[in-house]
Design an enzyme around this catalytic site. Sequence first.
Site, short mmCIF file in Angstrom:
data_model
loop_
_atom_site.label_atom_id
_atom_site.label_comp_id
_atom_site.label_asym_id
_atom_site.label_seq_id
_atom_site.Cartn_x
_atom_site.Cartn_y
_atom_site.Cartn_z
N SER A 133 0.84 -1.19 0.08
CA SER A 133 -0.10 0.05 -0.11
C SER A 133 0.93 1.12 0.04
O SER A 133 0.46 2.27 -0.40
CB SER A 133 -0.84 0.05 1.12
OG SER A 133 -1.69 -0.95 1.19
N GLU A 263 -8.74 5.67 26.09
CA GLU A 263 -9.73 4.53 25.95
C GLU A 263 -8.77 3.20 26.47
O GLU A 263 -9.38 2.33 27.14
CB GLU A 263 -10.26 4.19 24.74
CG GLU A 263 -11.43 4.78 24.12
CD GLU A 263 -11.67 4.62 22.78
OE1 GLU A 263 -12.97 3.93 22.59
OE2 GLU A 263 -10.99 4.96 21.93
N GLU A 357 -10.34 6.49 2.79
CA GLU A 357 -9.57 5.26 2.75
C GLU A 357 -10.50 4.08 3.46
O GLU A 357 -10.90 4.34 4.50
CB GLU A 357 -8.42 5.05 3.07
CG GLU A 357 -7.67 3.63 2.83
CD GLU A 357 -6.42 3.33 3.38
OE1 GLU A 357 -5.92 2.48 3.07
OE2 GLU A 357 -6.18 3.79 4.72
N HIS A 404 -3.90 -1.99 -4.66
CA HIS A 404 -3.67 -3.58 -5.06
C HIS A 404 -4.99 -4.66 -4.81
O HIS A 404 -5.64 -4.30 -3.93
CB HIS A 404 -2.36 -3.91 -4.62
CG HIS A 404 -2.66 -4.09 -3.21
ND1 HIS A 404 -3.22 -4.88 -2.17
CD2 HIS A 404 -2.07 -3.29 -1.90
CE1 HIS A 404 -3.27 -4.74 -0.85
NE2 HIS A 404 -2.51 -3.45 -0.75
N HIS A 479 -0.38 -10.20 -0.84
CA HIS A 479 -1.21 -9.52 -1.83
C HIS A 479 -1.31 -10.14 -3.10
O HIS A 479 -0.15 -10.83 -3.45
CB HIS A 479 -0.85 -7.98 -2.02
CG HIS A 479 -0.86 -6.98 -0.75
ND1 HIS A 479 -0.26 -5.89 -0.77
CD2 HIS A 479 -1.52 -7.25 0.34
CE1 HIS A 479 -0.44 -5.22 0.46
NE2 HIS A 479 -1.43 -6.07 1.04
#
Length: 535
Positions: A133, A263, A357, A404, A479
């Site tokens: 990526s 958190e 994204e 990809h 990938h």
Amino acid sequence: MGVATFLVAVLVGILLLSASASWPPTPGPRIGGGHKISQATVNPPVPGEDKTYWREEAQETLRRQLNLTNTVRKAKNIIFFLGDGMGVGTITAARILKGSQTGRWERESLSWEDFPHSAHIKTYNTNSQVVDSASSATAFLCGVKGNLWTVGVDANVLQVNCTDALNETFHTDSIAKWFQDAGRSAGFVTTTRVTHATPAGAYAHSANRGWEDDAIMVKTGQDPDVCDDIAEQLILKDPGNKFKVIMGGGRQRLLPQSVIDVEEGVGGYRLDGKDLISMWKSDKDSKGVSSAYVWNREDLLALDTANTDYLLGLFAYSHMDYLLDRKPKMDPSLPEMTKAAIEVLRRDENGYFLMVEGGRIDQAHHENKARKALTETLEFDEAVQMALAMTDPLDTLIIVTVDHAQPLTINGYPNRHNDILGVGDVSGVDNIPYTALLYGNGPGYDVTEEGKRPDPSKLNLTDSNYRQTAAIPQSSSYHSGEDVGLWVTGPHSHLFTGVYEQNYIAHALAYAACVGEGLTFCDERKSNGTEGREP
Ligand SMILES: *[C@@H]1O[C@H](CO)[C@@H](O)[C@H](O)[C@H]1NC(C)=O
Ligand SMILES: *[C@@H]1O[C@H](CO)[C@@H](O)[C@H](O)[C@H]1NC(C)=O
Ligand SMILES: *[C@@H]1O[C@H](CO)[C@@H](O)[C@H](O)[C@H]1NC(C)=O
Ligand SMILES: *[C@@H]1O[C@H](CO)[C@@H](O)[C@H](O)[C@H]1NC(C)=O
Ligand SMILES: *[C@@H]1O[C@H](CO)[C@@H](O)[C@H](O)[C@H]1NC(C)=O
Ligand SMILES: [Zn+2]
């Protein structure tokens, strides 16, 4: 050879072929309803799909196609949707999953599939046929292909050590920066950490996408005093420090070890003592601009976005949760983040660049968990619908593309209206059923004690953590390298109608918006950018 001999030869050939069991290949035993294995070989067709149906359906598509016109105005805004790891198999499967909910099944469309123009994208980079990526983000955001694992730098920089990436002659600037340089706004939204590979392509220059904070740089033998980590580049450097919107997860990379996360109840990762969240806030205060930092859904939804210049939203310690694991009260959805981002950015009369994204489609695939990957894809689809509803196609170009693919395939001959996440067919060799979705590699690889494939019809396929079978074992899938899709609507969408290198994307978008190197072309346009030479 004479005609008679020839005919005899053909006849013998036909006889041999029909006698042979290998051609044409006979499908194995088929699945009946309810995944019960039967020897039935005829699937009933879906009612109503006779020749009248198909002719009318095609004629309607043709009328729509003939009615298309090119919009040649300047794109004031660009919204860039990136489905990480959302290969063609993922899209087909997600479409069928969506269709199973609407009743349209295989005929369903994802929102971007109705866009007027689309293309195939060649993703290979400067040293690998299959990309990650980070290097692909350099291609589609900066217009230059680079090496695997590097981001915001060209092929001169190897993924070796940080000093290579310090040399500015090797740096590549992104379309987000081009917008800022043209006096317009930029920002991004992701479901991953805001320092993760894809968003990093918009603002960082690094020899290694992994250097998201200084602690990991030290751990891998780098000197964080020589090279800035990616979080530091985002908050303190140009163009990151000028982003109007930064939303996603990843507080761990922005907080020092001494600051306890709200958190998670533990400190951040940083060794340098920098609290980049408060540094972001004091930087905006010192500039006299209105800004807001939010870390939960309630605060985001309550925010007066119409009066906010700069918005930082960090909704998780690491990546945001998968949709199927999310605490809806604490975490905003991707459409909600998209809406807030557009509300902040559209205050700029000159226009904006927004990247959104769907970052965890890819991560679910890495785990071979197709149900999670497809539900992330459908949430991404809703985010695109949100953007379409909030913008004007005459001034806003909306693009959806993919960095990809992931090695997901749709297998066998599943019946129409088959549950795409269920069993699809049965092997004609070992007589064991297999799921419609399978992976080329990853943690879904499994063999039983008898050395056979596990029978998925005996497993709970509705569990969101079920892993589809993979052919090759990997702890996290690698990938895949086939071309990915691109869909686009709005001004100059007709610049995408064919097969392109991935780095072409940034150049065509720059031309459509008159930014970066696109400025040179825009100067040649006849008028002030509202008309062009095309078509
Ligand atoms: C053709 O385009 C026009 C203008 O864009 C639109 O109003 C009309 O509905 C379209 N007709 C069809 C059949 O798609
Ligand atoms: C990094 O690379 C440079 C030259 O490319 C070299 O001089 C230096 O020793 C390397 N540093 C490390 C930590 O490997
Ligand atoms: C950067 O790279 C160029 C091209 O290789 C080289 O000429 C230049 O000296 C380098 N600059 C620095 C500061 O290392
Ligand atoms: C299968 O998984 C789902 C989701 O986790 C769960 O609700 C269901 O009870 C499970 N079914 C069986 C038979 O274990
Ligand atoms: C410049 O663009 C505006 C719309 O933004 C338009 O009204 C005007 O006619 C254009 N001027 C010229 C000289 O083309
Ligand atoms: Zn990945």
